[in-house]
Write a protein that holds these residues in place. Structure first.
Motif, mmCIF file in Angstrom:
data_model
loop_
_atom_site.group_PDB
_atom_site.id
_atom_site.type_symbol
_atom_site.label_atom_id
_atom_site.label_comp_id
_atom_site.label_asym_id
_atom_site.label_seq_id
_atom_site.Cartn_x
_atom_site.Cartn_y
_atom_site.Cartn_z
ATOM 1 N N ASP A 128 3.889 -18.808 8.858
ATOM 2 C CA ASP A 128 3.042 -17.902 8.076
ATOM 3 C C ASP A 128 2.938 -16.521 8.732
ATOM 4 O OD1 ASP A 128 1.244 -16.926 6.189
ATOM 5 O OD2 ASP A 128 -0.494 -17.774 7.205
ATOM 6 N N TRP A 129 3.967 -15.702 8.517
ATOM 7 C CA TRP A 129 3.950 -14.307 8.991
ATOM 8 C C TRP A 129 3.749 -13.394 7.801
ATOM 9 C CZ3 TRP A 129 4.968 -11.212 13.454
ATOM 10 C CH2 TRP A 129 4.959 -11.936 14.655
ATOM 11 N N ARG A 130 3.044 -12.303 8.010
ATOM 12 C CA ARG A 130 2.795 -11.327 6.953
ATOM 13 C C ARG A 130 3.279 -9.959 7.421
ATOM 14 N NH1 ARG A 130 -0.646 -12.940 3.140
ATOM 15 N NH2 ARG A 130 -1.532 -10.884 2.771
ATOM 16 N N VAL A 131 4.049 -9.292 6.583
ATOM 17 C CA VAL A 131 4.416 -7.900 6.845
ATOM 18 C C VAL A 131 3.306 -7.083 6.200
ATOM 19 C CG1 VAL A 131 6.172 -6.120 6.604
ATOM 20 C CG2 VAL A 131 6.853 -8.520 6.834
ATOM 21 N N THR A 132 2.318 -6.736 7.017
ATOM 22 C CA THR A 132 1.057 -6.208 6.501
ATOM 23 C C THR A 132 1.119 -4.746 6.089
ATOM 24 O OG1 THR A 132 0.320 -5.724 8.751
ATOM 25 C CG2 THR A 132 -0.320 -7.853 7.808
ATOM 26 N N ASP A 133 2.058 -3.983 6.646
ATOM 27 C CA ASP A 133 2.135 -2.561 6.287
ATOM 28 C C ASP A 133 3.533 -2.030 6.560
ATOM 29 O OD1 ASP A 133 1.338 -0.068 5.418
ATOM 30 O OD2 ASP A 133 0.257 0.460 7.251
ATOM 31 N N PHE A 134 4.096 -1.354 5.579
ATOM 32 C CA PHE A 134 5.398 -0.700 5.728
ATOM 33 C C PHE A 134 5.280 0.713 5.192
ATOM 34 C CE2 PHE A 134 9.494 0.695 4.106
ATOM 35 C CZ PHE A 134 10.288 0.518 5.218
ATOM 36 N N ASN A 135 5.771 1.684 5.970
ATOM 37 C CA ASN A 135 5.753 3.081 5.548
ATOM 38 C C ASN A 135 7.107 3.711 5.786
ATOM 39 O OD1 ASN A 135 2.802 3.498 4.967
ATOM 40 N ND2 ASN A 135 2.683 2.769 7.075
ATOM 41 N N SER A 136 7.483 4.629 4.903
ATOM 42 C CA SER A 136 8.775 5.290 5.038
ATOM 43 C C SER A 136 8.696 6.737 4.565
ATOM 44 C CB SER A 136 9.830 4.544 4.208
ATOM 45 O OG SER A 136 11.050 5.248 4.226
ATOM 46 N N ASP A 137 9.356 7.623 5.308
ATOM 47 C CA ASP A 137 9.471 9.021 4.876
ATOM 48 C C ASP A 137 10.302 9.122 3.610
ATOM 49 O OD1 ASP A 137 8.043 9.701 7.093
ATOM 50 O OD2 ASP A 137 9.760 10.426 8.248
ATOM 51 N N TYR A 138 11.107 8.107 3.340
ATOM 52 C CA TYR A 138 11.975 8.114 2.170
ATOM 53 C C TYR A 138 11.179 8.257 0.876
ATOM 54 C CZ TYR A 138 14.868 6.125 -1.537
ATOM 55 O OH TYR A 138 15.519 5.900 -2.713
ATOM 56 N N PHE A 139 9.962 7.717 0.832
ATOM 57 C CA PHE A 139 9.182 7.741 -0.403
ATOM 58 C C PHE A 139 8.587 9.108 -0.710
ATOM 59 C CE2 PHE A 139 8.880 3.203 0.862
ATOM 60 C CZ PHE A 139 9.545 2.679 -0.231
ATOM 61 N N GLY A 140 8.473 9.966 0.289
ATOM 62 C CA GLY A 140 7.943 11.317 0.044
ATOM 63 C C GLY A 140 6.437 11.340 -0.100
ATOM 64 N N THR A 141 5.938 10.972 -1.267
ATOM 65 C CA THR A 141 4.497 10.946 -1.515
ATOM 66 C C THR A 141 4.113 9.610 -2.138
ATOM 67 O OG1 THR A 141 4.772 11.886 -3.723
ATOM 68 C CG2 THR A 141 4.419 13.440 -1.913
ATOM 69 N N GLY A 142 2.811 9.341 -2.167
ATOM 70 C CA GLY A 142 2.322 8.137 -2.817
ATOM 71 C C GLY A 142 2.270 6.938 -1.885
ATOM 72 N N PRO A 143 2.272 5.711 -2.459
ATOM 73 C CA PRO A 143 2.175 4.489 -1.660
ATOM 74 C C PRO A 143 3.360 4.339 -0.708
ATOM 75 C CG PRO A 143 1.843 4.034 -3.994
ATOM 76 C CD PRO A 143 2.326 5.446 -3.891
#
Length: 196
Positions: A128-143
């Motif tokens: 039971d592992w959770r990837v709790t947060d992922f962020n990327s500059d690729y998305f530019g703006t928003g979630p």
């Protein structure tokens, strides 16, 4: 020693889905049962022990990576860090890992990777592992961007040992002692036969 991330299908958040990953650690780290490392630029992390070409030569973590499907082109984004690689210092990466190596071939603990363009947080126990947060500059703006205040959940899964990389246990001292005693007895017997 290699652990691969096996993602659960269809458990991603609204925007992204973890698809896989890999953690590579030294055999010595695995045999010790656990590791806790904080490789963060500046004074907050482990003291810098090497050169720019080999920043942490004694790191028990060779590399760590989590891949995420962004649902568009390029589909797979990767947060990757290797404390023994030149790019670790040049790109000011961060790798924080608190891992316990279970006898059943799974991992407990937590992992944070800050890459040049992507970063990821995950934690869990066994299956039971959770990837709790992922962020990327690729998305530019928003979630799922670095400036988003809401965590970008990327799904669940587990870290599973690659059995082909599991170190062979060292022979027990008692067995080694019995072997040496037996060898010594065989040598004495041969000498006795040769002289008699």
């Amino acid at each position: 020693m290699v652990y691969n991330f096996e993602a659960d299908a269809g458990t991603g958040g609204s925007y992204v889905q973890a698809t896989g990953g890999q953690i590579v650690v030294t055999d010595a780290a695995y045999r010790s049962g656990s590791l806790n490392r904080n490789y963060t630029p500046g004074g907050a992390g482990e003291p810098f022990t090497g050169t720019v070409d080999d920043p942490y030569p004694d790191s028990p973590i060779i590399s760590a990576e989590i891949n995420v499907d962004a649902g568009r082109t390029p589909a797979i984004l990767s947060a990757y860090a290797s404390p023994r690689n030149t790019r670790f210092v040049i790109d000011a990466k961060t790798l924080q890992a608190n891992l316990q190596f279970r006898d059943d071939g799974l991992l407990d603990g937590s992992l944070f990777i800050f890459d040049t363009a992507e970063n990821v947080r995950s934690n869990g126990q066994g299956a039971d592992w959770r990837v709790t947060d992922f962020n990327s500059d690729y998305f530019g703006t928003g979630p799922c961007t670095g400036n988003s205040v809401d965590p970008c959940f990327a799904g669940t899964g587990r870290w599973v040992i690659d059995e082909d990389t599991r170190p062979v246990p060292a022979p027990a001292a008692g067995l080694l002692g019995f072997g040496l005693i037996g060898l010594a007895g065989l040598v004495r017997r041969r000498r006795a036969l040769a002289s008699g």
